[in-house]
Design a protein around this motif. Structure first.
Motif, short mmCIF file in Angstrom:
data_model
loop_
_atom_site.label_atom_id
_atom_site.label_comp_id
_atom_site.label_asym_id
_atom_site.label_seq_id
_atom_site.Cartn_x
_atom_site.Cartn_y
_atom_site.Cartn_z
N ARG A 83 0.85 -1.20 0.00
CA ARG A 83 0.00 0.00 0.00
C ARG A 83 0.88 1.25 0.00
N VAL A 84 0.33 2.33 -0.56
CA VAL A 84 0.98 3.63 -0.43
C VAL A 84 -0.01 4.58 0.21
N PHE A 85 0.43 5.28 1.25
CA PHE A 85 -0.43 6.20 2.00
C PHE A 85 0.05 7.63 1.81
N ALA A 86 -0.93 8.54 1.81
CA ALA A 86 -0.62 9.96 1.64
C ALA A 86 -0.23 10.54 2.99
N GLU A 87 1.03 10.48 3.30
CA GLU A 87 1.51 10.91 4.61
C GLU A 87 2.88 11.56 4.49
N ASP A 88 3.10 12.52 5.37
CA ASP A 88 4.45 13.05 5.57
C ASP A 88 5.19 12.01 6.41
N ALA A 89 6.22 11.40 5.82
CA ALA A 89 6.90 10.30 6.50
C ALA A 89 7.40 10.70 7.89
N LYS A 90 7.82 11.96 8.02
CA LYS A 90 8.39 12.37 9.30
C LYS A 90 7.36 12.28 10.43
N TRP A 91 6.09 12.55 10.10
CA TRP A 91 5.02 12.44 11.10
C TRP A 91 4.53 11.01 11.21
N ALA A 92 4.31 10.40 10.06
CA ALA A 92 3.69 9.08 10.06
C ALA A 92 4.59 8.04 10.73
N MET A 93 5.90 8.14 10.51
CA MET A 93 6.80 7.14 11.10
C MET A 93 6.72 7.17 12.63
N ARG A 94 6.51 8.37 13.19
CA ARG A 94 6.43 8.48 14.65
C ARG A 94 5.25 7.70 15.21
N ARG A 95 4.20 7.57 14.38
CA ARG A 95 2.98 6.89 14.85
C ARG A 95 3.04 5.38 14.63
N MET A 96 4.01 4.93 13.85
CA MET A 96 4.02 3.52 13.46
C MET A 96 4.73 2.64 14.48
N GLY A 97 4.29 1.40 14.55
CA GLY A 97 4.91 0.43 15.44
C GLY A 97 4.52 -0.96 14.99
N PRO A 98 4.90 -2.00 15.72
CA PRO A 98 5.74 -1.93 16.90
C PRO A 98 7.21 -1.65 16.53
N ASP A 99 8.00 -1.31 17.56
CA ASP A 99 9.43 -1.10 17.31
C ASP A 99 10.02 -2.34 16.66
N GLY A 100 10.94 -2.14 15.75
CA GLY A 100 11.64 -3.27 15.12
C GLY A 100 10.80 -4.02 14.10
N ILE A 101 9.72 -3.40 13.60
CA ILE A 101 8.82 -4.11 12.69
C ILE A 101 9.42 -4.28 11.28
N PHE A 102 10.24 -3.32 10.85
CA PHE A 102 10.69 -3.37 9.46
C PHE A 102 12.04 -4.09 9.30
N GLU A 103 12.08 -4.85 8.24
CA GLU A 103 13.32 -5.53 7.83
C GLU A 103 14.20 -4.54 7.04
N ARG A 104 13.53 -3.67 6.28
CA ARG A 104 14.26 -2.71 5.43
C ARG A 104 13.52 -1.39 5.36
N VAL A 105 14.30 -0.31 5.31
CA VAL A 105 13.75 1.03 5.02
C VAL A 105 14.48 1.55 3.79
N PHE A 106 13.70 1.93 2.77
CA PHE A 106 14.26 2.43 1.51
C PHE A 106 13.94 3.90 1.33
N MET A 107 14.93 4.64 0.86
CA MET A 107 14.68 6.04 0.50
C MET A 107 15.43 6.30 -0.80
N HIS A 108 14.67 6.42 -1.89
CA HIS A 108 15.29 6.57 -3.22
C HIS A 108 15.16 8.02 -3.69
N PHE A 109 16.28 8.65 -3.96
CA PHE A 109 16.32 9.99 -4.55
C PHE A 109 15.41 10.98 -3.80
#
Ligand SMILES: C[S@@+](CC[C@H](N)C(=O)[O-])C[C@H]1O[C@@H](n2cnc3c(N)ncnc32)[C@H](O)[C@@H]1O
Length: 207
Positions: A83-109
């Motif tokens: 899914r893709v959500f319309a969010e400012d990542a800087k705000w949305a990431m603060r709300r996301m959990g649980p800690d350690g949930i992601f295997e990878r974080v990608f940021m392209h260009f």
């Protein structure tokens, strides 16, 4: 008559601006991956094919592209796990959990802003790094790439300030990678390659 706001129904995470969001309620997967700023979305489709067991979440600040890409994912039957959500990542990431949930974080260009006055818009910075560190599992990967050499150097400097990330590039002690190892490319990456522009890639491991 009120002027209709375009993409007012853009997909969002969670019920309200302040609610905590469990990533496992957004997508299903054996593992989970986050893409910050997918733009026109090519990477998420290619990654969905390359990593069919992974649940993929994109956070895109532009409502238009979040809406278009998310509905394309749905049309292709991918939305249970991408899914893709319309969010400012800087705000949305603060709300996301649980800690350690992601295997990878990608940021392209990321961050196509160059003026001093636009510095506060940059995604790369303390908030992003703190949240990426919190959300990545131990041993998880942070991958950042750009075609702007000075930006790559700045990203390297910024990431070095977050002690939970260690370089995980081609050579011991360096984050630099010559190739993208994820069998999926972003639209900007495809264009840079077609235009024979160099791409600067950085990879880190979360310790
Ligand atoms: C230069 S484009 C690159 C798009 C895509 N990643 C690619 O490589 O083709 C940067 C993208 O990041 C998005 N973006 C910028 N700031 C963001 C933020 N705070 N949260 C989420 N997305 C953001 C922009 O809207 C844009 O789609």
């Amino acid at each position: 008559m009120p002027i209709p706001t375009p993409y007012v129904n853009a997909p969002r995470i969670g019920a309200g601006e302040e609610t905590a969001v469990d990533v496992r309620t957004l997508v299903i997967g054996d593992t989970f991956e986050l893409e910050v700023g997918p733009g026109r979305g090519g990477f998420i489709f290619e990654r969905a094919a390359a990593a069919p067991q992974a649940g993929l979440v994109g956070l895109e600040i532009r409502r238009k592209w979040a809406t278009i890409v998310d509905s394309r994912l749905a049309k292709q039957g991918l939305s249970p796990r991408a899914r893709v959500f319309a969010e400012d990542a800087k705000w949305a990431m603060r709300r996301m959990g649980p800690d350690g949930i992601f295997e990878r974080v990608f940021m392209h260009f990321p961050d196509p802003w160059w003026k001093k006055k636009h510095e506060k818009r940059l995604v790369m910075g303390d908030v992003f790094l703190r949240e990426a560190s919190r959300l990545l599992k131990k041993g998880g990967e942070l991958f950042v790439q750009t075609d702007v050499e000075e930006r790559a150097a700045l990203y390297e400097e910024a990431i070095a300030t977050e002690s939970t990330f260690v370089p995980f590039g081609d050579a011991e002690g360096s984050p630099r990678l010559a190739e993208n190892p994820y069998e999926a490319r972003s639209p900007r990456e495809h264009r840079a390659i077609a235009d024979q522009l160099p791409v600067y890639r950085l990879r880190y491991r979360r310790i």
